[in-house]
Design a protein around this motif. Structure first.
Motif, PDB file in Angstrom:
ATOM      1  N   ILE A  94       0.868  -1.120   0.108  1.00 21.63           N
ATOM      2  CA  ILE A  94       0.027   0.188   0.036  1.00 21.63           C
ATOM      3  C   ILE A  94       1.067   1.274  -0.260  1.00 21.63           C
ATOM      4  O   ILE A  94       0.754   2.097  -0.786  1.00 21.63           O
ATOM      5  CB  ILE A  94      -0.793  -0.156   1.234  1.00 21.63           C
ATOM      6  N   GLY A  95       1.808   1.336   1.018  1.00 22.81           N
ATOM      7  CA  GLY A  95       2.682   2.500   1.023  1.00 22.81           C
ATOM      8  C   GLY A  95       3.568   2.645  -0.204  1.00 22.81           C
ATOM      9  O   GLY A  95       3.675   3.609  -0.767  1.00 22.81           O
ATOM     10  N   GLY A  96       3.919   1.621  -1.056  1.00 22.91           N
ATOM     11  CA  GLY A  96       4.821   1.459  -2.171  1.00 22.91           C
ATOM     12  C   GLY A  96       3.846   2.284  -3.225  1.00 22.91           C
ATOM     13  O   GLY A  96       4.441   3.127  -4.042  1.00 22.91           O
ATOM     14  N   GLY A 156       1.917  11.323  14.883  1.00 21.99           N
ATOM     15  CA  GLY A 156       0.770  12.242  14.839  1.00 21.99           C
ATOM     16  C   GLY A 156      -0.471  11.597  14.778  1.00 21.99           C
ATOM     17  O   GLY A 156      -0.803  10.631  15.018  1.00 21.99           O
ATOM     18  N   MET A 157      -1.216  12.453  14.286  1.00 22.13           N
ATOM     19  CA  MET A 157      -2.721  11.978  13.779  1.00 22.13           C
ATOM     20  C   MET A 157      -3.157  11.006  12.847  1.00 22.13           C
ATOM     21  O   MET A 157      -3.918  10.177  12.879  1.00 22.13           O
ATOM     22  CB  MET A 157      -3.605  13.119  13.581  1.00 22.13           C
ATOM     23  N   LEU A 158      -1.919  10.923  11.985  1.00 14.49           N
ATOM     24  CA  LEU A 158      -2.079   9.783  10.903  1.00 14.49           C
ATOM     25  C   LEU A 158      -1.511   8.444  11.377  1.00 14.49           C
ATOM     26  O   LEU A 158      -1.535   7.245  10.572  1.00 14.49           O
ATOM     27  CB  LEU A 158      -1.258  10.245   9.452  1.00 14.49           C
ATOM     28  N   ALA A 159      -0.707   8.353  12.410  1.00 10.24           N
ATOM     29  CA  ALA A 159       0.008   7.082  13.067  1.00 10.24           C
ATOM     30  C   ALA A 159      -1.044   6.068  13.209  1.00 10.24           C
ATOM     31  O   ALA A 159      -0.658   4.733  12.866  1.00 10.24           O
ATOM     32  CB  ALA A 159       0.760   7.681  14.444  1.00 10.24           C
ATOM     33  N   PRO A 160      -2.231   6.294  13.714  1.00  9.10           N
ATOM     34  CA  PRO A 160      -3.032   5.014  13.812  1.00  9.10           C
ATOM     35  C   PRO A 160      -3.411   4.461  12.740  1.00  9.10           C
ATOM     36  O   PRO A 160      -3.522   3.106  12.424  1.00  9.10           O
ATOM     37  CB  PRO A 160      -4.319   5.773  14.597  1.00  9.10           C
ATOM     38  N   ALA A 161      -3.791   5.273  11.638  1.00  7.73           N
ATOM     39  CA  ALA A 161      -3.948   4.639  10.179  1.00  7.73           C
ATOM     40  C   ALA A 161      -2.751   3.936   9.809  1.00  7.73           C
ATOM     41  O   ALA A 161      -2.782   2.807   8.903  1.00  7.73           O
ATOM     42  CB  ALA A 161      -4.433   5.782   9.173  1.00  7.73           C
ATOM     43  N   ARG A 162      -1.505   4.386   9.783  1.00  2.98           N
ATOM     44  CA  ARG A 162      -0.604   3.743   9.378  1.00  2.98           C
ATOM     45  C   ARG A 162      -0.364   2.715  10.122  1.00  2.98           C
ATOM     46  O   ARG A 162       0.222   1.404   9.478  1.00  2.98           O
ATOM     47  CB  ARG A 162       0.782   4.524   9.517  1.00  2.98           C
ATOM     48  N   ASP A 163      -0.635   2.596  11.378  1.00  2.00           N
ATOM     49  CA  ASP A 163      -0.232   1.282  12.304  1.00  2.00           C
ATOM     50  C   ASP A 163      -1.104   0.331  11.887  1.00  2.00           C
ATOM     51  O   ASP A 163      -0.851  -0.813  11.826  1.00  2.00           O
ATOM     52  CB  ASP A 163      -0.245   1.705  13.713  1.00  2.00           C
ATOM     53  N   LEU A 195      -2.764  -0.201   8.866  1.00  2.00           N
ATOM     54  CA  LEU A 195      -2.638  -0.898   7.429  1.00  2.00           C
ATOM     55  C   LEU A 195      -1.141  -1.752   7.783  1.00  2.00           C
ATOM     56  O   LEU A 195      -1.305  -2.574   7.180  1.00  2.00           O
ATOM     57  CB  LEU A 195      -2.245   0.546   6.619  1.00  2.00           C
ATOM     58  N   ALA A 196      -0.171  -1.147   8.575  1.00  2.00           N
ATOM     59  CA  ALA A 196       1.000  -2.058   8.467  1.00  2.00           C
ATOM     60  C   ALA A 196       0.791  -3.346   9.406  1.00  2.00           C
ATOM     61  O   ALA A 196       1.353  -4.287   8.804  1.00  2.00           O
ATOM     62  CB  ALA A 196       1.902  -1.136   9.401  1.00  2.00           C
ATOM     63  N   ALA A 232       5.525   2.182   4.139  1.00  2.00           N
ATOM     64  CA  ALA A 232       6.253   1.169   3.489  1.00  2.00           C
ATOM     65  C   ALA A 232       7.561   0.966   3.964  1.00  2.00           C
ATOM     66  O   ALA A 232       8.118   0.026   3.572  1.00  2.00           O
ATOM     67  CB  ALA A 232       6.461   1.828   1.869  1.00  2.00           C
ATOM     68  N   GLY A 233       7.943   1.844   5.000  1.00  3.42           N
ATOM     69  CA  GLY A 233       9.065   1.411   5.746  1.00  3.42           C
ATOM     70  C   GLY A 233      10.482   2.180   5.039  1.00  3.42           C
ATOM     71  O   GLY A 233      11.532   1.805   5.351  1.00  3.42           O
TER      72      GLY A 233
END
Length: 357
Positions: A96-98, A143-150, A152-153, A307-308
Protein backbone atom coordinates in the motif's frame (compact mmCIF):
# COMPACT_ATOMS: atom_id res chain seq x y z
CA UNK A 1 38.60 1.68 11.87
CA UNK A 2 39.52 3.06 15.29
CA UNK A 3 36.73 5.42 16.28
CA UNK A 4 37.49 5.60 19.98
CA UNK A 5 39.69 8.75 19.79
CA UNK A 6 36.99 10.56 17.82
CA UNK A 7 34.25 9.44 20.22
CA UNK A 8 36.34 10.47 23.23
CA UNK A 9 36.88 13.89 21.67
CA UNK A 10 33.35 14.82 20.53
CA UNK A 11 31.04 12.12 21.97
CA UNK A 12 28.94 9.32 20.49
CA UNK A 13 25.91 11.35 19.37
CA UNK A 14 27.96 14.03 17.56
CA UNK A 15 29.99 11.25 15.92
CA UNK A 16 26.78 9.67 14.63
CA UNK A 17 25.63 13.06 13.31
CA UNK A 18 29.02 13.61 11.69
CA UNK A 19 28.76 10.25 9.93
CA UNK A 20 25.30 11.25 8.70
CA UNK A 21 26.73 14.53 7.44
CA UNK A 22 29.51 12.72 5.54
CA UNK A 23 27.07 10.23 4.01
CA UNK A 24 24.68 13.01 3.05
CA UNK A 25 27.36 15.15 1.42
CA UNK A 26 28.54 12.25 -0.74
CA UNK A 27 24.95 11.51 -1.68
CA UNK A 28 24.12 15.17 -2.38
CA UNK A 29 27.07 15.74 -4.71
CA UNK A 30 26.61 12.44 -6.56
CA UNK A 31 22.82 12.73 -6.91
CA UNK A 32 22.96 16.32 -8.12
CA UNK A 33 25.63 15.69 -10.73
CA UNK A 34 24.12 12.42 -12.01
CA UNK A 35 20.50 13.66 -11.84
CA UNK A 36 19.58 10.40 -10.15
CA UNK A 37 15.76 10.15 -9.86
CA UNK A 38 13.50 7.12 -9.50
CA UNK A 39 10.49 9.11 -10.72
CA UNK A 40 12.23 10.01 -13.98
CA UNK A 41 13.31 6.39 -14.49
CA UNK A 42 9.82 4.99 -13.94
CA UNK A 43 8.22 7.53 -16.29
CA UNK A 44 10.81 6.78 -18.95
CA UNK A 45 10.21 3.04 -18.58
CA UNK A 46 6.42 3.48 -18.56
CA UNK A 47 6.70 5.15 -21.96
CA UNK A 48 8.58 2.21 -23.43
CA UNK A 49 12.08 3.65 -23.22
CA UNK A 50 15.32 2.36 -21.72
CA UNK A 51 16.84 5.80 -21.74
CA UNK A 52 19.43 7.70 -19.69
CA UNK A 53 17.29 8.01 -16.55
CA UNK A 54 16.76 4.25 -16.40
CA UNK A 55 20.48 3.73 -16.96
CA UNK A 56 21.43 6.07 -14.11
CA UNK A 57 18.95 4.42 -11.73
CA UNK A 58 20.16 0.94 -12.67
CA UNK A 59 23.77 1.92 -12.13
CA UNK A 60 23.00 3.47 -8.74
CA UNK A 61 21.01 0.46 -7.59
CA UNK A 62 23.52 -2.09 -8.87
CA UNK A 63 26.56 -0.31 -7.42
CA UNK A 64 24.79 -0.05 -4.05
CA UNK A 65 24.39 -3.83 -4.15
CA UNK A 66 28.04 -4.30 -5.11
CA UNK A 67 29.45 -1.90 -2.52
CA UNK A 68 27.24 -3.09 0.35
CA UNK A 69 27.50 -6.80 -0.39
CA UNK A 70 31.25 -6.39 -0.93
CA UNK A 71 31.60 -4.63 2.43
CA UNK A 72 29.70 -7.46 4.07
CA UNK A 73 31.96 -10.06 2.44
CA UNK A 74 34.98 -8.20 3.83
CA UNK A 75 33.48 -8.10 7.32
CA UNK A 76 33.00 -4.33 7.34
CA UNK A 77 29.26 -4.61 7.82
CA UNK A 78 26.64 -7.15 8.92
CA UNK A 79 23.15 -6.70 7.51
CA UNK A 80 21.64 -8.90 10.24
CA UNK A 81 22.27 -6.05 12.70
CA UNK A 82 20.71 -3.35 10.50
CA UNK A 83 17.72 -1.53 11.93
CA UNK A 84 15.62 -2.48 8.92
CA UNK A 85 16.30 -6.19 9.46
CA UNK A 86 16.08 -6.18 13.27
CA UNK A 87 12.37 -5.29 13.37
CA UNK A 88 9.30 -6.88 11.81
CA UNK A 89 8.59 -5.78 8.26
CA UNK A 90 5.14 -5.16 6.85
CA UNK A 91 4.07 -6.83 3.61
CA UNK A 92 0.83 -4.85 3.57
CA UNK A 93 2.69 -1.62 4.30
CA UNK A 94 5.15 -2.32 1.50
CA UNK A 95 2.33 -2.83 -1.01
CA UNK A 96 0.00 0.00 0.00
CA UNK A 97 2.74 2.43 0.97
CA UNK A 98 4.78 1.64 -2.14
CA UNK A 99 1.82 2.29 -4.43
CA UNK A 100 1.01 5.57 -2.66
CA UNK A 101 4.62 6.71 -2.73
CA UNK A 102 4.97 5.85 -6.42
CA UNK A 103 1.86 7.84 -7.27
CA UNK A 104 2.99 10.74 -5.09
CA UNK A 105 6.44 11.07 -6.62
CA UNK A 106 4.96 11.34 -10.12
CA UNK A 107 2.53 14.03 -8.99
CA UNK A 108 5.26 15.91 -7.11
CA UNK A 109 7.70 15.39 -10.01
CA UNK A 110 10.37 13.86 -7.80
CA UNK A 111 10.86 11.44 -4.92
CA UNK A 112 11.72 12.77 -1.45
CA UNK A 113 15.47 12.46 -2.01
CA UNK A 114 15.26 14.21 -5.38
CA UNK A 115 13.15 17.02 -3.87
CA UNK A 116 15.82 17.56 -1.22
CA UNK A 117 18.57 17.74 -3.86
CA UNK A 118 16.55 20.09 -6.08
CA UNK A 119 15.63 22.29 -3.13
CA UNK A 120 19.32 22.79 -2.40
CA UNK A 121 19.81 24.03 -5.97
CA UNK A 122 17.21 26.79 -5.65
CA UNK A 123 14.04 24.95 -6.71
CA UNK A 124 11.36 26.54 -4.55
CA UNK A 125 8.74 24.04 -5.75
CA UNK A 126 10.81 21.25 -4.25
CA UNK A 127 11.31 23.12 -0.98
CA UNK A 128 7.56 23.51 -0.52
CA UNK A 129 6.89 19.88 -1.45
CA UNK A 130 9.76 18.69 0.75
CA UNK A 131 8.45 20.55 3.78
CA UNK A 132 4.98 19.08 3.27
CA UNK A 133 6.54 15.63 2.90
CA UNK A 134 8.45 16.04 6.19
CA UNK A 135 5.38 17.27 8.08
CA UNK A 136 3.18 14.43 6.82
CA UNK A 137 5.93 11.91 7.55
CA UNK A 138 6.08 13.17 11.15
CA UNK A 139 2.27 13.04 11.40
CA UNK A 140 2.40 9.46 10.14
CA UNK A 141 5.10 8.52 12.62
CA UNK A 142 3.82 10.12 15.82
CA UNK A 143 0.85 12.33 14.92
CA UNK A 144 -2.77 12.04 13.88
CA UNK A 145 -1.99 9.77 10.91
CA UNK A 146 -0.06 7.27 13.05
CA UNK A 147 -3.12 5.10 13.93
CA UNK A 148 -4.01 4.68 10.25
CA UNK A 149 -0.41 3.85 9.37
CA UNK A 150 -0.18 1.37 12.24
CA UNK A 151 -3.47 -0.32 11.27
CA UNK A 152 -2.47 -0.77 7.64
CA UNK A 153 1.03 -1.95 8.56
CA UNK A 154 -0.31 -4.62 10.93
CA UNK A 155 -2.57 -6.20 8.32
CA UNK A 156 0.25 -8.51 7.19
CA UNK A 157 3.65 -8.58 8.88
CA UNK A 158 6.74 -10.75 8.61
CA UNK A 159 6.98 -13.63 11.09
CA UNK A 160 9.30 -13.85 14.09
CA UNK A 161 9.50 -10.13 14.83
CA UNK A 162 12.17 -9.58 12.15
CA UNK A 163 12.25 -8.67 8.51
CA UNK A 164 12.93 -11.37 5.94
CA UNK A 165 16.27 -11.80 4.21
CA UNK A 166 15.35 -12.28 0.56
CA UNK A 167 18.46 -14.33 -0.19
CA UNK A 168 17.76 -16.68 2.72
CA UNK A 169 14.10 -16.89 1.73
CA UNK A 170 15.11 -18.06 -1.75
CA UNK A 171 17.83 -20.35 -0.31
CA UNK A 172 20.56 -18.55 -2.24
CA UNK A 173 24.19 -18.34 -1.09
CA UNK A 174 25.41 -15.05 0.36
CA UNK A 175 27.68 -14.41 -2.63
CA UNK A 176 24.64 -14.29 -4.92
CA UNK A 177 23.87 -10.75 -3.75
CA UNK A 178 27.22 -9.52 -4.98
CA UNK A 179 26.88 -11.47 -8.22
CA UNK A 180 23.43 -9.99 -8.87
CA UNK A 181 24.83 -6.52 -8.32
CA UNK A 182 27.60 -7.14 -10.83
CA UNK A 183 25.11 -8.50 -13.38
CA UNK A 184 22.85 -5.46 -12.98
CA UNK A 185 25.87 -3.17 -13.25
CA UNK A 186 26.79 -4.81 -16.55
CA UNK A 187 23.23 -4.26 -17.78
CA UNK A 188 23.39 -0.63 -16.65
CA UNK A 189 26.61 -0.11 -18.58
CA UNK A 190 25.06 -1.59 -21.73
CA UNK A 191 22.05 0.73 -21.45
CA UNK A 192 24.39 3.64 -20.70
CA UNK A 193 26.49 2.88 -23.77
CA UNK A 194 23.40 2.80 -26.00
CA UNK A 195 22.34 6.18 -24.61
CA UNK A 196 25.85 7.66 -24.92
CA UNK A 197 26.00 8.62 -21.24
CA UNK A 198 29.25 10.31 -20.27
CA UNK A 199 31.81 8.68 -18.01
CA UNK A 200 31.42 11.54 -15.55
CA UNK A 201 27.70 10.85 -15.17
CA UNK A 202 28.39 7.14 -14.69
CA UNK A 203 30.92 7.89 -11.94
CA UNK A 204 28.52 10.15 -10.07
CA UNK A 205 25.63 7.68 -10.49
CA UNK A 206 27.75 4.98 -8.89
CA UNK A 207 28.64 7.53 -6.22
CA UNK A 208 25.03 7.52 -5.01
CA UNK A 209 25.31 3.77 -4.46
CA UNK A 210 28.66 4.30 -2.74
CA UNK A 211 27.04 6.79 -0.32
CA UNK A 212 24.60 4.07 0.76
CA UNK A 213 27.49 1.70 1.52
CA UNK A 214 29.34 4.45 3.42
CA UNK A 215 26.34 4.99 5.69
CA UNK A 216 26.00 1.28 6.45
CA UNK A 217 29.72 0.81 7.20
CA UNK A 218 30.07 3.96 9.34
CA UNK A 219 27.03 3.29 11.54
CA UNK A 220 27.99 -0.39 11.89
CA UNK A 221 31.52 0.57 12.94
CA UNK A 222 30.16 3.08 15.47
CA UNK A 223 27.77 0.50 16.92
CA UNK A 224 30.67 -1.85 17.65
CA UNK A 225 32.39 0.60 20.02
CA UNK A 226 29.61 2.88 21.29
CA UNK A 227 28.42 2.57 24.89
CA UNK A 228 24.84 3.56 24.04
CA UNK A 229 22.84 1.58 21.42
CA UNK A 230 23.36 2.91 17.88
CA UNK A 231 20.96 2.28 15.01
CA UNK A 232 22.74 0.71 12.06
CA UNK A 233 21.26 2.53 9.11
CA UNK A 234 22.11 4.47 5.97
CA UNK A 235 20.62 6.92 3.47
CA UNK A 236 16.86 7.32 3.69
CA UNK A 237 14.70 10.45 3.71
CA UNK A 238 11.38 9.62 5.33
CA UNK A 239 12.30 9.25 9.00
CA UNK A 240 15.32 11.58 8.76
CA UNK A 241 13.26 14.37 7.19
CA UNK A 242 10.75 14.13 10.04
CA UNK A 243 13.48 13.87 12.68
CA UNK A 244 15.43 16.80 11.26
CA UNK A 245 12.28 18.92 11.23
CA UNK A 246 11.60 18.12 14.89
CA UNK A 247 15.26 18.72 15.78
CA UNK A 248 14.78 22.39 14.96
CA UNK A 249 11.30 22.65 16.49
CA UNK A 250 11.67 20.96 19.90
CA UNK A 251 13.69 21.85 23.00
CA UNK A 252 16.69 19.68 23.95
CA UNK A 253 17.03 18.00 20.54
CA UNK A 254 19.21 14.89 20.23
CA UNK A 255 21.96 14.54 17.69
CA UNK A 256 21.93 11.35 15.62
CA UNK A 257 22.84 10.02 12.18
CA UNK A 258 19.49 11.09 10.70
CA UNK A 259 19.93 14.70 11.81
CA UNK A 260 23.30 14.94 10.08
CA UNK A 261 22.14 13.20 6.89
CA UNK A 262 19.65 15.78 5.62
CA UNK A 263 21.89 18.86 6.08
CA UNK A 264 24.70 16.86 4.47
CA UNK A 265 22.64 16.29 1.34
CA UNK A 266 21.72 19.98 1.19
CA UNK A 267 25.36 21.06 1.54
CA UNK A 268 26.58 18.54 -1.03
CA UNK A 269 23.89 19.29 -3.60
CA UNK A 270 24.26 23.05 -3.12
CA UNK A 271 28.03 22.88 -3.62
CA UNK A 272 27.65 20.64 -6.67
CA UNK A 273 25.10 22.98 -8.25
CA UNK A 274 27.43 25.94 -7.78
CA UNK A 275 30.31 23.93 -9.22
CA UNK A 276 28.22 22.99 -12.26
CA UNK A 277 26.71 26.49 -12.53
CA UNK A 278 23.24 25.01 -12.20
CA UNK A 279 21.98 26.89 -9.14
CA UNK A 280 18.92 28.98 -9.96
CA UNK A 281 15.66 29.94 -8.29
CA UNK A 282 12.50 28.36 -9.72
CA UNK A 283 8.88 28.50 -8.58
CA UNK A 284 5.51 27.00 -9.45
CA UNK A 285 4.21 27.74 -12.95
CA UNK A 286 0.59 27.95 -11.83
CA UNK A 287 -1.84 27.02 -9.05
CA UNK A 288 -2.67 23.69 -10.66
CA UNK A 289 0.93 22.53 -10.54
CA UNK A 290 1.17 23.64 -6.92
CA UNK A 291 -1.93 21.64 -5.93
CA UNK A 292 -0.57 18.62 -7.77
CA UNK A 293 2.80 18.85 -6.01
CA UNK A 294 1.19 19.26 -2.59
CA UNK A 295 -1.03 16.21 -3.09
CA UNK A 296 1.99 14.24 -4.26
CA UNK A 297 4.01 15.27 -1.20
CA UNK A 298 1.21 14.15 1.12
CA UNK A 299 0.99 10.75 -0.59
CA UNK A 300 4.76 10.34 -0.39
CA UNK A 301 4.95 11.32 3.27
CA UNK A 302 2.34 8.81 4.37
CA UNK A 303 3.38 6.17 1.84
CA UNK A 304 7.05 6.28 2.83
CA UNK A 305 6.34 5.82 6.53
CA UNK A 306 3.93 2.99 5.74
CA UNK A 307 6.29 1.26 3.30
CA UNK A 308 9.23 1.43 5.70
CA UNK A 309 11.21 3.85 3.57
CA UNK A 310 11.24 6.13 0.55
CA UNK A 311 12.61 5.53 -2.95
CA UNK A 312 16.10 5.74 -1.46
CA UNK A 313 15.50 4.22 1.97
CA UNK A 314 13.56 1.19 0.78
CA UNK A 315 14.37 1.29 -2.91
CA UNK A 316 18.16 1.43 -2.67
CA UNK A 317 19.29 1.26 0.96
CA UNK A 318 16.90 -1.52 1.98
CA UNK A 319 17.32 -3.25 -1.34
CA UNK A 320 21.09 -3.33 -0.90
CA UNK A 321 20.77 -5.59 2.16
CA UNK A 322 18.01 -7.69 0.53
CA UNK A 323 15.29 -6.81 3.02
CA UNK A 324 12.32 -8.58 1.42
CA UNK A 325 9.76 -5.89 2.25
CA UNK A 326 12.08 -3.24 0.78
CA UNK A 327 12.19 -5.08 -2.55
CA UNK A 328 8.40 -5.44 -2.49
CA UNK A 329 8.00 -1.73 -1.69
CA UNK A 330 10.35 -0.81 -4.53
CA UNK A 331 8.37 -2.96 -6.97
CA UNK A 332 5.11 -1.32 -5.86
CA UNK A 333 6.66 2.15 -6.20
CA UNK A 334 7.44 1.36 -9.84
CA UNK A 335 3.88 0.09 -10.38
CA UNK A 336 2.28 3.09 -8.64
CA UNK A 337 4.43 5.54 -10.58
CA UNK A 338 3.83 3.90 -13.95
CA UNK A 339 0.06 3.73 -13.41
CA UNK A 340 -0.07 7.37 -12.32
CA UNK A 341 1.95 8.49 -15.32
CA UNK A 342 -0.37 6.52 -17.62
CA UNK A 343 -3.63 7.66 -16.00
CA UNK A 344 -2.68 11.30 -15.29
CA UNK A 345 0.14 12.56 -17.49
CA UNK A 346 -0.15 10.41 -20.61
CA UNK A 347 -3.96 10.57 -20.56
CA UNK A 348 -3.78 14.36 -20.12
CA UNK A 349 -1.40 14.71 -23.06
CA UNK A 350 -3.66 12.57 -25.23
CA UNK A 351 -6.72 14.64 -24.32
CA UNK A 352 -4.85 17.89 -25.01
CA UNK A 353 -3.78 16.60 -28.43
CA UNK A 354 -7.33 15.84 -29.59
CA UNK A 355 -8.74 18.38 -32.05
CA UNK A 356 -11.57 20.48 -30.72
CA UNK A 357 -15.00 20.04 -32.21
Amino acid sequence: MDLIPLIDHIGEAPTAALFGLITGMIFGVAAQRSKFCLRAATVEFARGQMGPRVAVWLLTFSTALVWVQGAQTLGLFNSDDARMMAVAGSWSGAVIGGLLFGAGMVLARGCSGRLLVLGATGNLRSIVSGLIFAVVAQMSLHGMLAPARDYLARLWVTPGGRNVDLLALLHLPDISGLLLGLALAALALVVSYKNKISTRTLVFASGVGFAVAVGWVLTFSLAQVAFEPVSITSATFSGPSANTLMFFLTPNPVLEFDVGLVPGVVIGAFAASLWGREFKFEGFDNAGNMRRAMIGAVLMGFGAMLAGGCAIGAGVTGGSIFAATAWLALFCMWIGAMLTDFLVDQAGQTAAARPSA
